[in-house]
Design an enzyme around this catalytic site. Structure first.
Site, mmCIF file in Angstrom:
data_model
loop_
_atom_site.group_PDB
_atom_site.id
_atom_site.type_symbol
_atom_site.label_atom_id
_atom_site.label_comp_id
_atom_site.label_asym_id
_atom_site.label_seq_id
_atom_site.Cartn_x
_atom_site.Cartn_y
_atom_site.Cartn_z
ATOM 1 C CD GLN A 48 2.906 28.275 13.050
ATOM 2 O OE1 GLN A 48 2.747 29.596 12.794
ATOM 3 N NE2 GLN A 48 2.367 27.351 12.135
ATOM 4 N N GLY A 49 6.425 30.924 16.629
ATOM 5 C CA GLY A 49 7.102 31.630 16.928
ATOM 6 C C GLY A 49 8.397 31.476 17.598
ATOM 7 C CD GLU A 116 6.171 35.049 19.014
ATOM 8 O OE1 GLU A 116 5.354 35.291 20.113
ATOM 9 O OE2 GLU A 116 6.614 34.550 18.506
ATOM 10 C CG HIS A 244 -2.398 33.101 18.089
ATOM 11 N ND1 HIS A 244 -2.624 34.079 17.103
ATOM 12 C CD2 HIS A 244 -0.911 32.440 18.693
ATOM 13 C CE1 HIS A 244 -1.597 33.764 16.778
ATOM 14 N NE2 HIS A 244 -0.361 33.474 17.731
ATOM 15 N NE ARG A 292 0.000 35.548 20.992
ATOM 16 C CZ ARG A 292 0.541 34.508 21.328
ATOM 17 N NH1 ARG A 292 -0.156 33.240 22.139
ATOM 18 N NH2 ARG A 292 1.684 34.233 20.743
ATOM 19 C CG HIS A 353 -2.691 29.598 20.900
ATOM 20 N ND1 HIS A 353 -2.051 28.644 19.994
ATOM 21 C CD2 HIS A 353 -1.726 30.277 21.270
ATOM 22 C CE1 HIS A 353 -0.643 29.226 19.586
ATOM 23 N NE2 HIS A 353 -0.724 30.257 21.272
ATOM 24 N NE ARG A 388 0.910 31.612 26.520
ATOM 25 C CZ ARG A 388 1.638 31.259 25.356
ATOM 26 N NH1 ARG A 388 2.965 31.142 24.722
ATOM 27 N NH2 ARG A 388 1.755 31.280 24.057
ATOM 28 C CG LEU A 394 7.954 26.876 23.577
ATOM 29 C CD1 LEU A 394 8.688 26.923 22.594
ATOM 30 C CD2 LEU A 394 7.873 25.251 23.554
#
Ligand code: FAD
Ligand code: SIN
Length: 534
Positions: A48-49, A116, A244, A292, A353, A388, A394
Protein backbone atom coordinates in the site's frame (compact mmCIF):
# COMPACT_ATOMS: atom_id res chain seq x y z
CA UNK A 1 10.84 -32.54 -17.58
CA UNK A 2 11.04 -28.80 -18.34
CA UNK A 3 14.39 -27.20 -19.11
CA UNK A 4 15.40 -23.54 -19.01
CA UNK A 5 18.57 -21.52 -18.64
CA UNK A 6 17.22 -19.75 -15.58
CA UNK A 7 14.40 -20.89 -13.31
CA UNK A 8 12.83 -18.26 -11.09
CA UNK A 9 10.65 -19.45 -8.22
CA UNK A 10 8.20 -16.60 -7.75
CA UNK A 11 6.68 -13.85 -9.81
CA UNK A 12 6.33 -10.94 -7.42
CA UNK A 13 8.48 -7.83 -7.65
CA UNK A 14 11.75 -9.66 -6.89
CA UNK A 15 11.25 -12.57 -9.29
CA UNK A 16 9.82 -10.60 -12.19
CA UNK A 17 12.23 -7.66 -11.97
CA UNK A 18 15.14 -10.07 -12.22
CA UNK A 19 13.52 -12.28 -14.87
CA UNK A 20 12.64 -9.33 -17.12
CA UNK A 21 16.12 -7.84 -16.93
CA UNK A 22 17.76 -11.17 -17.72
CA UNK A 23 15.34 -11.92 -20.54
CA UNK A 24 15.76 -8.45 -22.09
CA UNK A 25 19.56 -8.59 -21.93
CA UNK A 26 19.78 -12.16 -23.27
CA UNK A 27 17.01 -12.87 -25.81
CA UNK A 28 18.85 -16.11 -26.67
CA UNK A 29 18.16 -17.57 -23.20
CA UNK A 30 14.99 -19.21 -21.95
CA UNK A 31 13.76 -17.93 -18.60
CA UNK A 32 10.91 -19.56 -16.69
CA UNK A 33 9.23 -18.00 -13.67
CA UNK A 34 6.77 -19.91 -11.47
CA UNK A 35 3.74 -18.62 -9.65
CA UNK A 36 2.05 -20.93 -7.18
CA UNK A 37 -1.39 -19.51 -7.99
CA UNK A 38 -2.39 -16.77 -10.47
CA UNK A 39 0.46 -14.47 -11.51
CA UNK A 40 -1.42 -11.47 -10.09
CA UNK A 41 -1.36 -12.86 -6.53
CA UNK A 42 1.69 -11.97 -4.43
CA UNK A 43 2.60 -9.89 -1.39
CA UNK A 44 3.76 -7.31 -3.91
CA UNK A 45 0.23 -6.84 -5.21
CA UNK A 46 -0.98 -5.93 -1.69
CA UNK A 47 1.65 -3.26 -0.94
CA UNK A 48 0.00 0.00 0.00
CA UNK A 49 2.33 2.72 1.35
CA UNK A 50 4.90 2.70 -1.46
CA UNK A 51 8.62 2.64 -2.20
CA UNK A 52 11.12 4.57 -0.06
CA UNK A 53 13.80 6.35 -2.11
CA UNK A 54 15.80 9.55 -1.84
CA UNK A 55 14.03 11.56 -4.48
CA UNK A 56 14.21 15.21 -3.48
CA UNK A 57 17.88 16.08 -2.83
CA UNK A 58 16.95 19.62 -1.79
CA UNK A 59 15.68 18.32 1.54
CA UNK A 60 16.58 14.62 1.61
CA UNK A 61 19.92 12.82 1.34
CA UNK A 62 21.34 9.30 1.16
CA UNK A 63 22.85 9.88 4.59
CA UNK A 64 19.43 10.52 6.12
CA UNK A 65 17.85 7.43 4.54
CA UNK A 66 20.84 5.32 5.63
CA UNK A 67 20.59 6.68 9.17
CA UNK A 68 16.84 6.01 9.39
CA UNK A 69 17.35 2.43 8.14
CA UNK A 70 20.16 1.80 10.64
CA UNK A 71 18.14 3.21 13.55
CA UNK A 72 15.16 0.99 12.70
CA UNK A 73 17.49 -2.04 12.31
CA UNK A 74 18.61 -1.58 15.93
CA UNK A 75 22.28 -2.48 15.56
CA UNK A 76 21.92 -5.52 13.30
CA UNK A 77 21.95 -3.99 9.79
CA UNK A 78 24.88 -4.64 7.52
CA UNK A 79 25.91 -1.04 6.90
CA UNK A 80 27.47 -1.80 3.50
CA UNK A 81 24.24 -3.37 2.29
CA UNK A 82 22.22 -0.42 3.61
CA UNK A 83 24.44 1.96 1.63
CA UNK A 84 24.11 -0.13 -1.53
CA UNK A 85 20.30 -0.25 -1.35
CA UNK A 86 19.86 3.43 -0.50
CA UNK A 87 22.33 4.61 -3.19
CA UNK A 88 21.10 2.31 -5.97
CA UNK A 89 17.40 2.51 -5.05
CA UNK A 90 16.43 5.69 -6.92
CA UNK A 91 17.85 4.31 -10.20
CA UNK A 92 15.78 1.14 -9.83
CA UNK A 93 12.68 3.25 -9.20
CA UNK A 94 13.44 5.26 -12.36
CA UNK A 95 13.66 1.99 -14.32
CA UNK A 96 10.27 0.74 -13.18
CA UNK A 97 8.81 4.13 -14.05
CA UNK A 98 10.30 3.65 -17.55
CA UNK A 99 8.55 0.26 -17.69
CA UNK A 100 5.28 2.11 -17.11
CA UNK A 101 4.72 2.30 -13.35
CA UNK A 102 2.72 5.32 -12.24
CA UNK A 103 3.38 7.17 -8.98
CA UNK A 104 1.17 10.02 -7.76
CA UNK A 105 2.26 13.56 -8.58
CA UNK A 106 1.34 16.91 -7.06
CA UNK A 107 -0.19 19.76 -9.04
CA UNK A 108 3.32 21.06 -9.85
CA UNK A 109 4.04 17.64 -11.49
CA UNK A 110 6.61 16.75 -8.82
CA UNK A 111 6.17 13.36 -7.17
CA UNK A 112 3.96 13.43 -4.09
CA UNK A 113 6.28 11.94 -1.47
CA UNK A 114 4.60 10.38 1.56
CA UNK A 115 5.92 9.84 5.07
CA UNK A 116 5.88 6.67 7.18
CA UNK A 117 7.10 5.66 10.66
CA UNK A 118 10.84 5.99 11.30
CA UNK A 119 11.50 8.16 8.21
CA UNK A 120 12.99 11.59 8.93
CA UNK A 121 11.82 12.95 5.53
CA UNK A 122 8.98 12.51 3.09
CA UNK A 123 10.41 9.96 0.65
CA UNK A 124 7.72 7.40 -0.13
CA UNK A 125 6.70 7.22 -3.79
CA UNK A 126 3.22 5.78 -4.02
CA UNK A 127 0.29 5.17 -6.32
CA UNK A 128 -2.74 6.12 -4.20
CA UNK A 129 -2.93 3.37 -1.54
CA UNK A 130 -2.46 0.53 -4.05
CA UNK A 131 1.20 0.94 -5.00
CA UNK A 132 1.83 -2.80 -5.08
CA UNK A 133 -1.04 -3.48 -7.45
CA UNK A 134 0.42 -0.86 -9.81
CA UNK A 135 3.89 -2.42 -9.67
CA UNK A 136 2.60 -5.95 -10.25
CA UNK A 137 0.51 -4.67 -13.17
CA UNK A 138 3.56 -2.96 -14.69
CA UNK A 139 5.74 -6.05 -14.40
CA UNK A 140 3.12 -8.38 -15.87
CA UNK A 141 2.55 -5.97 -18.77
CA UNK A 142 6.30 -6.15 -19.51
CA UNK A 143 6.15 -9.96 -19.44
CA UNK A 144 3.60 -9.80 -22.28
CA UNK A 145 6.27 -8.23 -24.51
CA UNK A 146 9.10 -10.55 -23.48
CA UNK A 147 8.86 -13.74 -25.56
CA UNK A 148 11.79 -15.57 -23.94
CA UNK A 149 10.26 -15.22 -20.47
CA UNK A 150 7.43 -17.58 -19.61
CA UNK A 151 5.45 -17.35 -16.39
CA UNK A 152 3.99 -20.73 -15.43
CA UNK A 153 0.96 -20.13 -13.24
CA UNK A 154 -0.35 -22.65 -10.68
CA UNK A 155 3.04 -24.38 -10.46
CA UNK A 156 3.92 -25.08 -6.85
CA UNK A 157 7.66 -25.60 -6.22
CA UNK A 158 8.16 -28.39 -3.69
CA UNK A 159 11.88 -28.87 -3.31
CA UNK A 160 15.16 -27.55 -4.66
CA UNK A 161 17.10 -30.26 -6.47
CA UNK A 162 20.63 -30.85 -5.16
CA UNK A 163 23.14 -33.71 -4.95
CA UNK A 164 20.78 -35.18 -2.31
CA UNK A 165 18.50 -36.24 -5.18
CA UNK A 166 21.45 -38.01 -6.82
CA UNK A 167 21.82 -40.19 -3.74
CA UNK A 168 24.55 -38.23 -1.94
CA UNK A 169 24.41 -37.47 1.76
CA UNK A 170 24.22 -33.73 2.32
CA UNK A 171 24.50 -32.03 5.70
CA UNK A 172 24.65 -28.39 6.78
CA UNK A 173 28.43 -28.51 6.69
CA UNK A 174 28.79 -30.28 3.33
CA UNK A 175 30.85 -28.00 1.07
CA UNK A 176 29.90 -27.37 -2.56
CA UNK A 177 26.16 -28.07 -2.45
CA UNK A 178 24.79 -27.34 -5.94
CA UNK A 179 21.29 -26.60 -7.19
CA UNK A 180 20.02 -28.13 -10.46
CA UNK A 181 16.47 -26.74 -10.45
CA UNK A 182 13.32 -27.67 -8.56
CA UNK A 183 10.51 -30.21 -8.39
CA UNK A 184 7.14 -28.55 -8.80
CA UNK A 185 3.53 -29.68 -8.54
CA UNK A 186 1.56 -28.73 -11.63
CA UNK A 187 -1.69 -27.91 -9.86
CA UNK A 188 -3.74 -28.31 -13.04
CA UNK A 189 -2.63 -31.91 -13.72
CA UNK A 190 -1.66 -32.97 -10.20
CA UNK A 191 1.69 -34.23 -11.59
CA UNK A 192 5.04 -33.43 -10.01
CA UNK A 193 7.35 -32.18 -12.75
CA UNK A 194 11.14 -31.83 -12.80
CA UNK A 195 12.25 -28.33 -13.76
CA UNK A 196 15.92 -28.28 -14.63
CA UNK A 197 17.97 -25.10 -15.00
CA UNK A 198 21.54 -23.92 -15.10
CA UNK A 199 20.73 -21.37 -12.41
CA UNK A 200 17.80 -21.01 -10.04
CA UNK A 201 16.57 -17.89 -8.24
CA UNK A 202 14.34 -18.19 -5.17
CA UNK A 203 11.90 -15.26 -4.92
CA UNK A 204 8.99 -16.86 -3.10
CA UNK A 205 8.16 -13.99 -0.73
CA UNK A 206 7.09 -13.99 2.91
CA UNK A 207 5.54 -16.33 5.45
CA UNK A 208 2.93 -14.26 7.30
CA UNK A 209 0.46 -17.15 7.18
CA UNK A 210 2.33 -18.78 10.07
CA UNK A 211 0.30 -16.46 12.35
CA UNK A 212 -3.47 -16.32 12.81
CA UNK A 213 -3.71 -12.62 11.94
CA UNK A 214 -1.62 -11.46 9.03
CA UNK A 215 -1.73 -8.85 6.30
CA UNK A 216 -0.10 -11.36 3.94
CA UNK A 217 -2.19 -13.15 1.32
CA UNK A 218 -2.70 -16.91 1.64
CA UNK A 219 0.20 -17.64 -0.71
CA UNK A 220 2.70 -16.35 1.89
CA UNK A 221 3.68 -19.68 3.44
CA UNK A 222 7.47 -19.40 3.46
CA UNK A 223 7.95 -22.10 0.82
CA UNK A 224 11.31 -20.84 -0.46
CA UNK A 225 12.85 -20.47 2.99
CA UNK A 226 11.60 -23.93 4.00
CA UNK A 227 12.93 -25.47 0.75
CA UNK A 228 16.28 -23.80 1.39
CA UNK A 229 16.36 -25.17 4.93
CA UNK A 230 15.65 -28.69 3.64
CA UNK A 231 18.39 -28.26 1.03
CA UNK A 232 20.77 -27.45 3.94
CA UNK A 233 21.28 -23.82 2.89
CA UNK A 234 21.96 -20.92 5.25
CA UNK A 235 19.04 -19.11 6.87
CA UNK A 236 19.30 -16.19 9.32
CA UNK A 237 17.49 -13.76 11.61
CA UNK A 238 14.20 -15.64 11.67
CA UNK A 239 13.30 -14.30 15.12
CA UNK A 240 12.69 -10.85 13.64
CA UNK A 241 9.06 -11.03 12.57
CA UNK A 242 7.50 -7.65 11.86
CA UNK A 243 3.96 -7.07 13.12
CA UNK A 244 2.25 -4.15 11.43
CA UNK A 245 0.58 -2.07 14.15
CA UNK A 246 -2.54 -1.18 12.20
CA UNK A 247 -4.45 -3.97 10.49
CA UNK A 248 -8.17 -3.30 10.32
CA UNK A 249 -10.02 -5.03 13.16
CA UNK A 250 -12.88 -6.81 11.46
CA UNK A 251 -15.14 -8.62 13.96
CA UNK A 252 -16.20 -11.02 11.17
CA UNK A 253 -12.56 -12.16 10.87
CA UNK A 254 -10.82 -12.29 7.48
CA UNK A 255 -7.69 -13.81 5.99
CA UNK A 256 -5.68 -11.80 5.12
CA UNK A 257 -6.37 -8.95 7.51
CA UNK A 258 -6.82 -5.70 5.63
CA UNK A 259 -3.98 -3.22 6.15
CA UNK A 260 -4.50 0.38 7.19
CA UNK A 261 -1.30 1.79 5.72
CA UNK A 262 1.24 3.53 7.90
CA UNK A 263 0.95 6.33 5.37
CA UNK A 264 -2.39 7.15 7.06
CA UNK A 265 -0.46 8.02 10.22
CA UNK A 266 2.09 9.83 8.05
CA UNK A 267 -0.86 11.85 6.77
CA UNK A 268 -1.97 12.82 10.29
CA UNK A 269 -3.98 9.86 11.63
CA UNK A 270 -3.55 9.53 15.41
CA UNK A 271 -3.65 6.37 17.52
CA UNK A 272 -6.10 6.48 20.40
CA UNK A 273 -7.78 4.13 22.87
CA UNK A 274 -11.41 3.19 22.07
CA UNK A 275 -12.47 5.91 24.52
CA UNK A 276 -10.51 8.49 22.53
CA UNK A 277 -7.32 9.01 24.56
CA UNK A 278 -3.93 9.34 22.89
CA UNK A 279 -1.41 6.89 24.32
CA UNK A 280 1.64 6.73 22.05
CA UNK A 281 3.52 9.61 23.76
CA UNK A 282 3.78 7.37 26.86
CA UNK A 283 5.91 4.99 24.80
CA UNK A 284 7.89 7.16 22.39
CA UNK A 285 8.30 10.88 21.75
CA UNK A 286 7.67 10.25 18.02
CA UNK A 287 4.11 9.31 18.99
CA UNK A 288 1.99 7.56 16.35
CA UNK A 289 4.89 7.71 13.87
CA UNK A 290 7.46 5.84 15.97
CA UNK A 291 8.99 2.78 14.25
CA UNK A 292 6.70 -0.21 13.85
CA UNK A 293 8.15 -2.44 16.55
CA UNK A 294 7.53 0.25 19.18
CA UNK A 295 4.01 1.08 17.97
CA UNK A 296 2.97 -2.59 17.67
CA UNK A 297 4.22 -3.33 21.19
CA UNK A 298 2.50 -0.23 22.58
CA UNK A 299 -0.82 -1.23 20.99
CA UNK A 300 -0.43 -4.80 22.25
CA UNK A 301 0.26 -3.46 25.77
CA UNK A 302 -2.69 -1.04 25.76
CA UNK A 303 -5.00 -3.80 24.50
CA UNK A 304 -3.85 -6.03 27.37
CA UNK A 305 -4.20 -3.24 30.00
CA UNK A 306 -7.72 -2.37 28.84
CA UNK A 307 -8.76 -5.91 27.93
CA UNK A 308 -9.70 -4.46 24.52
CA UNK A 309 -9.75 -6.28 21.18
CA UNK A 310 -8.47 -3.24 19.29
CA UNK A 311 -7.13 0.30 19.52
CA UNK A 312 -8.26 3.08 17.19
CA UNK A 313 -6.88 5.29 14.48
CA UNK A 314 -8.51 8.70 14.50
CA UNK A 315 -8.71 10.38 11.07
CA UNK A 316 -11.83 12.42 11.73
CA UNK A 317 -9.88 15.70 11.82
CA UNK A 318 -8.37 15.14 8.35
CA UNK A 319 -9.61 16.80 5.15
CA UNK A 320 -12.07 14.42 3.49
CA UNK A 321 -11.16 15.20 -0.13
CA UNK A 322 -7.45 14.85 0.52
CA UNK A 323 -8.02 11.60 2.46
CA UNK A 324 -10.11 10.19 -0.35
CA UNK A 325 -7.53 11.18 -2.97
CA UNK A 326 -4.73 9.44 -1.05
CA UNK A 327 -6.54 6.45 0.41
CA UNK A 328 -9.52 5.53 -1.76
CA UNK A 329 -9.08 1.80 -1.23
CA UNK A 330 -8.81 2.08 2.56
CA UNK A 331 -11.82 4.41 2.67
CA UNK A 332 -13.94 1.97 0.64
CA UNK A 333 -12.88 -1.02 2.72
CA UNK A 334 -13.76 0.75 5.98
CA UNK A 335 -17.16 1.75 4.61
CA UNK A 336 -17.77 -1.87 3.57
CA UNK A 337 -17.65 -2.94 7.24
CA UNK A 338 -19.69 0.01 8.46
CA UNK A 339 -16.87 2.39 9.48
CA UNK A 340 -16.81 5.88 7.99
CA UNK A 341 -13.24 7.11 8.64
CA UNK A 342 -14.44 10.71 8.53
CA UNK A 343 -17.02 10.09 11.28
CA UNK A 344 -15.79 7.00 13.18
CA UNK A 345 -12.40 6.03 14.55
CA UNK A 346 -10.95 3.06 12.65
CA UNK A 347 -10.51 -0.04 14.88
CA UNK A 348 -7.00 -1.47 14.42
CA UNK A 349 -4.94 -4.32 15.78
CA UNK A 350 -1.40 -5.57 15.07
CA UNK A 351 -0.97 -8.36 12.50
CA UNK A 352 2.02 -10.29 11.23
CA UNK A 353 3.32 -8.41 8.21
CA UNK A 354 6.91 -9.08 7.17
CA UNK A 355 9.78 -11.53 7.69
CA UNK A 356 13.09 -9.74 8.22
CA UNK A 357 14.93 -13.06 8.30
CA UNK A 358 15.26 -15.64 5.60
CA UNK A 359 17.74 -17.06 3.11
CA UNK A 360 21.14 -15.53 3.78
CA UNK A 361 22.56 -13.80 0.70
CA UNK A 362 25.66 -11.76 -0.03
CA UNK A 363 25.59 -8.35 -1.71
CA UNK A 364 25.02 -10.00 -5.13
CA UNK A 365 22.09 -12.14 -4.00
CA UNK A 366 24.23 -15.30 -3.93
CA UNK A 367 23.19 -17.94 -1.38
CA UNK A 368 25.28 -20.57 0.38
CA UNK A 369 24.32 -23.07 -2.38
CA UNK A 370 26.02 -22.95 -5.79
CA UNK A 371 23.97 -21.81 -8.79
CA UNK A 372 21.26 -20.61 -6.45
CA UNK A 373 20.40 -16.96 -5.88
CA UNK A 374 17.61 -15.45 -3.77
CA UNK A 375 15.86 -12.07 -3.71
CA UNK A 376 12.95 -10.32 -2.04
CA UNK A 377 11.16 -11.03 1.20
CA UNK A 378 12.41 -14.63 1.43
CA UNK A 379 15.96 -13.34 1.96
CA UNK A 380 18.08 -11.92 4.73
CA UNK A 381 20.41 -9.53 2.91
CA UNK A 382 21.47 -7.52 5.96
CA UNK A 383 19.38 -4.47 5.00
CA UNK A 384 16.72 -4.71 7.70
CA UNK A 385 18.68 -6.00 10.69
CA UNK A 386 16.38 -6.43 13.68
CA UNK A 387 13.53 -4.36 12.20
CA UNK A 388 12.60 -3.18 8.69
CA UNK A 389 12.03 0.48 8.00
CA UNK A 390 8.67 1.03 6.29
CA UNK A 391 8.67 0.84 2.48
CA UNK A 392 12.24 -0.44 2.27
CA UNK A 393 11.09 -3.87 1.12
CA UNK A 394 9.99 -3.18 -2.44
CA UNK A 395 13.19 -1.16 -2.81
CA UNK A 396 15.36 -4.02 -1.53
CA UNK A 397 13.65 -6.47 -3.89
CA UNK A 398 14.36 -4.26 -6.94
CA UNK A 399 17.97 -3.52 -5.96
CA UNK A 400 18.84 -7.17 -5.36
CA UNK A 401 16.99 -8.38 -8.44
CA UNK A 402 19.20 -6.02 -10.44
CA UNK A 403 22.36 -7.14 -8.66
CA UNK A 404 21.61 -10.82 -9.31
CA UNK A 405 21.10 -9.93 -12.97
CA UNK A 406 24.50 -8.15 -13.10
CA UNK A 407 26.29 -11.05 -11.41
CA UNK A 408 24.63 -13.77 -13.48
CA UNK A 409 24.97 -11.95 -16.80
CA UNK A 410 28.73 -12.09 -16.39
CA UNK A 411 28.78 -15.80 -15.54
CA UNK A 412 25.95 -17.49 -17.33
CA UNK A 413 27.94 -18.55 -20.40
CA UNK A 414 30.55 -20.31 -18.31
CA UNK A 415 28.09 -22.21 -16.10
CA UNK A 416 27.91 -25.99 -16.51
CA UNK A 417 25.13 -27.31 -18.78
CA UNK A 418 21.88 -28.60 -17.33
CA UNK A 419 22.39 -31.76 -15.30
CA UNK A 420 20.25 -34.37 -17.07
CA UNK A 421 20.85 -37.19 -14.56
CA UNK A 422 18.19 -35.99 -12.17
CA UNK A 423 15.60 -38.67 -11.36
CA UNK A 424 11.88 -38.01 -11.53
CA UNK A 425 10.04 -37.32 -8.28
CA UNK A 426 9.46 -40.57 -6.42
CA UNK A 427 5.81 -40.85 -5.35
CA UNK A 428 5.92 -44.60 -4.72
CA UNK A 429 3.96 -45.88 -1.76
CA UNK A 430 1.83 -42.75 -1.37
CA UNK A 431 -1.96 -42.71 -1.53
CA UNK A 432 -4.64 -40.02 -1.79
CA UNK A 433 -5.42 -38.49 1.63
CA UNK A 434 -8.64 -39.84 3.12
CA UNK A 435 -9.60 -36.65 4.90
CA UNK A 436 -8.33 -33.09 4.66
CA UNK A 437 -9.42 -32.40 8.23
CA UNK A 438 -6.02 -33.51 9.59
CA UNK A 439 -4.22 -30.86 7.57
CA UNK A 440 -6.77 -28.14 8.25
CA UNK A 441 -6.77 -28.78 11.98
CA UNK A 442 -2.97 -28.90 12.22
CA UNK A 443 -2.76 -25.61 10.35
CA UNK A 444 -5.15 -24.02 12.84
CA UNK A 445 -3.15 -25.37 15.80
CA UNK A 446 0.07 -24.08 14.27
CA UNK A 447 -1.24 -20.55 13.76
CA UNK A 448 -2.74 -20.46 17.25
CA UNK A 449 0.41 -21.60 18.98
CA UNK A 450 2.58 -19.15 17.07
CA UNK A 451 0.17 -16.31 17.88
CA UNK A 452 -0.09 -17.13 21.60
CA UNK A 453 3.50 -18.09 22.33
CA UNK A 454 5.81 -16.57 19.68
CA UNK A 455 4.06 -13.26 18.96
CA UNK A 456 4.96 -9.65 19.75
CA UNK A 457 5.95 -10.39 23.36
CA UNK A 458 7.83 -13.62 24.11
CA UNK A 459 9.24 -15.40 27.16
CA UNK A 460 11.26 -18.55 27.84
CA UNK A 461 8.18 -20.42 29.08
CA UNK A 462 6.12 -19.47 26.02
CA UNK A 463 8.92 -20.40 23.61
CA UNK A 464 9.45 -23.75 25.33
CA UNK A 465 5.74 -24.50 25.13
CA UNK A 466 5.72 -23.54 21.45
CA UNK A 467 8.64 -25.77 20.65
CA UNK A 468 7.13 -28.78 22.47
CA UNK A 469 3.83 -28.38 20.58
CA UNK A 470 5.67 -27.81 17.31
CA UNK A 471 7.57 -31.04 17.67
CA UNK A 472 4.30 -32.98 17.88
CA UNK A 473 2.92 -31.22 14.82
CA UNK A 474 6.17 -31.85 12.98
CA UNK A 475 6.10 -35.58 13.68
CA UNK A 476 2.46 -35.98 12.72
CA UNK A 477 2.94 -34.01 9.50
CA UNK A 478 6.10 -35.86 8.45
CA UNK A 479 4.21 -39.12 8.95
CA UNK A 480 1.38 -37.84 6.76
CA UNK A 481 3.86 -36.55 4.16
CA UNK A 482 5.62 -39.90 3.90
CA UNK A 483 2.54 -41.84 2.79
CA UNK A 484 0.22 -39.24 1.24
CA UNK A 485 0.02 -37.97 -2.33
CA UNK A 486 1.25 -34.40 -2.26
CA UNK A 487 -1.22 -31.55 -2.20
CA UNK A 488 -0.51 -27.81 -1.96
CA UNK A 489 -2.21 -27.81 1.47
CA UNK A 490 0.08 -30.50 2.85
CA UNK A 491 3.20 -28.86 1.38
CA UNK A 492 2.20 -25.49 2.84
CA UNK A 493 1.56 -26.99 6.27
CA UNK A 494 4.95 -28.68 6.19
CA UNK A 495 6.68 -25.47 5.09
CA UNK A 496 4.95 -23.38 7.74
CA UNK A 497 5.95 -25.86 10.46
CA UNK A 498 9.55 -25.40 9.31
CA UNK A 499 9.15 -21.61 9.40
CA UNK A 500 7.58 -21.79 12.87
CA UNK A 501 10.45 -23.97 14.05
CA UNK A 502 13.03 -21.54 12.66
CA UNK A 503 11.34 -18.52 14.28
CA UNK A 504 10.94 -20.25 17.65
CA UNK A 505 14.44 -21.67 17.69
CA UNK A 506 16.05 -18.34 16.68
CA UNK A 507 13.96 -16.53 19.29
CA UNK A 508 15.07 -18.98 21.99
CA UNK A 509 18.71 -18.47 21.13
CA UNK A 510 18.57 -14.66 21.26
CA UNK A 511 18.88 -13.85 24.96
CA UNK A 512 18.15 -10.16 24.69
CA UNK A 513 15.38 -7.85 23.43
CA UNK A 514 16.26 -6.06 20.23
CA UNK A 515 14.21 -4.62 17.40
CA UNK A 516 11.27 -6.89 16.70
CA UNK A 517 12.32 -9.56 19.19
CA UNK A 518 11.06 -8.73 22.69
CA UNK A 519 11.24 -11.21 25.55
CA UNK A 520 10.23 -10.53 29.15
CA UNK A 521 13.06 -12.76 30.38
CA UNK A 522 15.77 -10.60 28.78
CA UNK A 523 14.21 -7.13 28.43
CA UNK A 524 17.50 -5.37 27.64
CA UNK A 525 19.89 -5.34 24.72
CA UNK A 526 23.17 -7.16 24.97
CA UNK A 527 25.90 -4.52 24.89
CA UNK A 528 28.02 -6.23 22.25
CA UNK A 529 27.13 -7.60 18.86
CA UNK A 530 29.68 -9.71 17.05
CA UNK A 531 29.45 -8.07 13.60
CA UNK A 532 31.70 -10.73 12.10
CA UNK A 533 28.73 -13.12 12.06
CA UNK A 534 26.60 -10.76 9.97
P1 FAD B 1 5.94 -11.74 -3.39
O1 FAD B 1 5.51 -10.48 -4.00
O2 FAD B 1 5.14 -12.26 -2.26
O3 FAD B 1 5.95 -12.84 -4.54
C1 FAD B 1 6.13 -14.20 -4.20
C2 FAD B 1 5.92 -15.03 -5.44
O4 FAD B 1 6.39 -16.34 -5.18
C3 FAD B 1 4.48 -15.18 -5.87
O5 FAD B 1 4.43 -15.11 -7.27
C4 FAD B 1 4.11 -16.59 -5.43
O6 FAD B 1 3.14 -17.21 -6.24
C5 FAD B 1 5.44 -17.27 -5.62
N1 FAD B 1 5.60 -18.47 -4.80
C6 FAD B 1 5.61 -18.59 -3.47
N2 FAD B 1 5.79 -19.86 -3.12
C7 FAD B 1 5.90 -20.56 -4.25
C8 FAD B 1 6.08 -21.93 -4.55
N3 FAD B 1 6.17 -22.88 -3.61
N4 FAD B 1 6.14 -22.29 -5.85
C9 FAD B 1 6.02 -21.39 -6.84
N5 FAD B 1 5.85 -20.08 -6.62
C10 FAD B 1 5.80 -19.68 -5.34
N6 FAD B 1 6.65 -3.16 1.26
C11 FAD B 1 7.05 -1.92 0.90
O7 FAD B 1 8.23 -1.69 0.62
N7 FAD B 1 6.14 -0.91 0.81
C12 FAD B 1 4.82 -1.08 1.09
O8 FAD B 1 4.03 -0.17 0.99
C13 FAD B 1 4.39 -2.37 1.50
N8 FAD B 1 3.10 -2.58 1.83
C14 FAD B 1 2.70 -3.84 2.12
C15 FAD B 1 1.35 -4.08 2.38
C16 FAD B 1 0.90 -5.37 2.59
C17 FAD B 1 -0.56 -5.62 2.87
C18 FAD B 1 1.82 -6.45 2.57
C19 FAD B 1 1.34 -7.86 2.77
C20 FAD B 1 3.16 -6.22 2.35
C21 FAD B 1 3.62 -4.92 2.13
N9 FAD B 1 4.96 -4.66 1.89
C22 FAD B 1 5.36 -3.39 1.54
C23 FAD B 1 5.93 -5.75 1.82
C24 FAD B 1 6.18 -6.08 0.34
O9 FAD B 1 4.97 -5.99 -0.37
C25 FAD B 1 6.75 -7.46 0.16
O10 FAD B 1 7.81 -7.67 1.05
C26 FAD B 1 7.28 -7.65 -1.26
O11 FAD B 1 6.28 -7.33 -2.17
C27 FAD B 1 7.75 -9.07 -1.46
O12 FAD B 1 8.04 -9.25 -2.82
P2 FAD B 1 8.60 -10.65 -3.30
O13 FAD B 1 8.78 -10.55 -4.76
O14 FAD B 1 9.76 -11.03 -2.47
O15 FAD B 1 7.45 -11.69 -2.94
C1 SIN C 1 2.16 0.31 4.85
O1 SIN C 1 1.65 0.85 3.87
O2 SIN C 1 1.94 0.64 6.01
C2 SIN C 1 3.08 -0.82 4.62
C3 SIN C 1 4.41 -0.31 4.29
C4 SIN C 1 5.43 -1.39 4.44
O3 SIN C 1 5.14 -2.49 4.89
O4 SIN C 1 6.58 -1.11 4.08
Amino acid sequence: MIESDVLVLGSGIAGLTFALKMAHARPDLKIIALSKTADTESNTAYAQGGVAAVWNPEVDSYEKHIKDTLIAGDGLCNEEVVKIVVHEGPERVREIIEWGARFDKKENQKYDLGREGGHSENRILHYKDITGWELQRTLLAQVEHTPNLEVLEHYFAIDLITQHHLGHTITRVTPGIECYGAYALNKKTGEIETLLARTTVVATGGAGQVYRNTTNPVIATGDGTAMMYRAKGRIENMEFVQFHPTALYNPQGENPSFLISEAVRGFGGILKTPSGEEFMQKYDERGSLAPRDIVARAIDREMKILGAEYMCLDCRHLDKDAFLAHFPNIYEKCLSIGIDPMKDMIPVTPACHYMCGGIRTDEWGRTSIKNLYAAGECTCTGLHGANRLASNSLLEAMVFAHRIFLDLEKKIDSLPPINKNIPDWNAQGTTEPEELVLIVQSMKELKDLMSYYVGIVRSNVRLKRASDRLYLLYRETEELYSHTTLSPQLCELRNLITIAYLITRSASIRRESRGLHYTTDYPNKLPFIDKSIL
